[in-house]
Design an enzyme around this catalytic site. Structure first.
Site, PDB file in Angstrom:
ATOM      1  N   GLY A 283      39.425  48.124  71.702  1.00 14.07           N
ATOM      2  CA  GLY A 283      39.010  49.365  72.340  1.00 14.07           C
ATOM      3  C   GLY A 283      40.092  50.055  73.134  1.00 14.07           C
ATOM      4  O   GLY A 283      39.798  50.985  73.898  1.00 14.07           O
ATOM      5  N   ASP A 284      41.349  49.641  73.000  1.00 12.85           N
ATOM      6  CA  ASP A 284      42.477  50.306  73.663  1.00 12.85           C
ATOM      7  C   ASP A 284      43.714  50.028  72.825  1.00 12.85           C
ATOM      8  O   ASP A 284      43.610  49.907  71.610  1.00 12.85           O
ATOM      9  CB  ASP A 284      42.628  49.815  75.109  1.00 12.85           C
ATOM     10  CG  ASP A 284      43.257  50.869  76.017  1.00 12.85           C
ATOM     11  OD1 ASP A 284      44.418  51.228  75.763  1.00 12.85           O
ATOM     12  OD2 ASP A 284      42.603  51.329  76.963  1.00 12.85           O
ATOM     13  N   ASP A 285      44.896  49.915  73.434  1.00 11.42           N
ATOM     14  CA  ASP A 285      46.100  49.639  72.658  1.00 11.42           C
ATOM     15  C   ASP A 285      46.013  48.289  71.947  1.00 11.42           C
ATOM     16  O   ASP A 285      45.604  47.287  72.548  1.00 11.42           O
ATOM     17  CB  ASP A 285      47.329  49.609  73.575  1.00 11.42           C
ATOM     18  CG  ASP A 285      47.662  50.989  74.141  1.00 11.42           C
ATOM     19  OD1 ASP A 285      47.687  51.952  73.365  1.00 11.42           O
ATOM     20  OD2 ASP A 285      47.895  51.078  75.360  1.00 11.42           O
TER      21      ASP A 285
END
Length: 493
Positions: A283-285
């Site tokens: 859900g991010d990098d």
């Protein structure tokens, strides 16, 4: 007890037999020729084997193996009262097992086997010279009640918790000042059960920064391989100020939406690290290389350097496949990212920083990168203005230089390149070579640049921005850029 030995007379007799046999052997020309031919062939084989970069090497040290060390002692979690029913709390069982291993350091350490089952636990600490082995269908479950998670001081290079001032929650699996630690298995799983944490974070019900799933600090000789990490409360795998770290054949999963800040792997002030053969969808990098935040990172002064990232499949619908920054105040250098496939993502590869960060990003090599259905392919952003407090120095500007992109390909990309330097943070010595990216948006300016200096070598599609010098495949100058300060950034698409 009776000792036996070879009588001296028999030894002398054997020696005389050998003396009589050698002249007879070499009196035969055929036999002598055969022996010499075999010796010559063997010497050529050895010589060829020991050629490095075209030069023969007549002596070299034995190669260092990065395979997990075999431990002389092995324990099972059930030996210490572990129950894998998904309900029983196994924290004490883990602690007792690791305490037993901690006493074996001088003997080579020990291995803790986690059998198939669901092993609920609160956070626990590893020890040196330890292998944590997760069997197939073994799942370590992090308890989702925050009262079981200990509070720790903020990281010294951040000055505060990443989300709140003051302390932060520890990680589910933690280690400090360790040496020779292996976390591996037959693709067993470490599950942080992050859903409760994500909901509380969005509802602003947490007073402290969420904890990572696995965090190893101030340690060396770390191997993480052949496991699945999923649903971390916060960053998933966070090696902090570590040396000689290998992450191989690891799957990292979290929902691509509504799982905030679930970065896959965050090397932070780390040196000599390899990340390879991994699948990451979070859900991010997917990966974010860091080295501290503003004045705290500058004072701590530990760069991330000598990092190799290769053979990865990554997805990030919220952020980027592989990022550098934005917390990079200790510096980031000598990073190679190759054989990377980024699919169905918001951005593919990104460098992000801002005034106040200080530090540098230099000697970064991207090679053989493939974009598949990515909104923005290559990003450099210099106004990522998020700071720990108001005490940062706005005149502490980072240096961005010596960044190369070679063999960049893909399709379904909206903006292939967006490199946004500024007058105070120019981007210097950027090289593009062998780039062909299929685009979905036919707007004229889709290779966007601002305050960028560098070159394009050979054929690049789509047409590069006018900030870059053009060279042919042989490296001969074709056209000099008129202005590296030209700005052509469009965030409307």
């Amino acid at each position: 007890m009776v000792e036996t030995s070879t009588p001296p007379c028999r030894f002398n007799s054997n020696r005389l037999e050998i003396k009589r046999w050698i002249p007879t052997l070499f009196s035969s020309h055929k036999t002598l020729f055969t022996i010499l031919w075999i010796a010559a062939f063997a010497s050529v084989f050895v010589w060829q084997r020991d050629i490095v970069h075209g030069f023969p090497v007549f002596w070299r040290p034995a190669p260092v193996s990065d395979l997990p060390r075999l431990r002389p002692v092995t324990f099972n979690l059930t030996d210490f009262g572990g129950v894998g029913d998904g309900v029983t709390l196994n924290t004490e069982a883990f602690q007792r097992a690791i305490l037993a291993i901690s006493k074996l350091g001088k003997k080579g350490g020990g291995q803790l086997n986690v059998p198939a089952g669901r092993w609920l636990t609160a956070p626990f600490n590893l020890t040196s010279h330890m292998t944590l082995f997760l069997a197939e269908d073994a799942v370590i479950l992090g308890i989702d009640d925050q009262k079981y998670w200990p509070l720790m001081p903020p990281l010294p290079s951040y000055g505060k918790g990443r989300e709140h001032p003051g302390p932060r929650y520890g990680s589910l699996i933690h280690g400090q000042n360790l040496k020779d630690v292996v976390i591996t298995g037959h693709n067993g799983t470490i599950n942080g059960q992050g859903l409760t944490w994500w909901k509380k974070y969005r509802q602003k019900l947490l007073n402290y920064t969420r904890g990572p799933l696995v965090q190893i600090m101030w340690s060396s000789d770390i191997v993480v391989s052949n496991i699945t990490l999923r649903d971390s409360p916060f960053w998933t795998l966070h090696p902090y100020d570590c040396k000689n770290v290998t992450v191989r054949n690891v799957t990292i999963l979290a929902p691509i939406f509504e799982a905030p800040n679930t970065d896959g792997i965050d090397p932070d002030s780390c040196e000599d690290m390899v990340i390879e053969d991994c699948y990451i969808s979070v859900g991010d990098d997917g990966i974010a290389i860091k080295s501290g935040w503003d004045q705290y990172g500058i004072a701590y002064g530990r760069p991330s350097k000598n990092i190799l990232i290769r053979n990865l499949v990554v997805r990030s619908m919220v952020s980027a496949g592989v990022s550098i920054g934005s917390e990079m105040s200790g510096g980031v250098s000598n990073v190679t990212i190759e054989n990377l496939y980024v699919w169905s993502s918001r951005r593919a590869v990104r460098i992000k920083t801002s005034p106040g960060r200080g530090g540098y990003v230099r000697q970064i090599t991207y090679r053989n990168i493939t974009f598949d259905n990515v909104r923005v392919g290559i990003v450099i952003k210099t106004d990522y203005n998020e700071h720990p407090d108001d005490d940062f120095d706005p005149k502490a500007v980072p240096v961005l230089e010596d960044i190369s992109y070679t063999s960049i390909h893909g399709e379904g990309v909206r903006v292939p390149v967006r490199m946004q330097g500024s007058e105070e943070i120019p981007i210097r010595n950027v090289t593009f070579r062998d780039m062909s990216v299929g685009i979905t948006y036919k707007k004229k300016h889709i290779f966007q640049c601002a305050y960028v200096e560098g070159r394009v070598i050979g054929t690049v599609f789509p047409a590069p921005c006018e900030n870059l010098d053009l060279y042919d495949e042989q490296g001969r100058l074709v056209k000099r850029s008129v202005s590296q300060n030209m700005t052509d950034i469009d965030y409307d698409f």
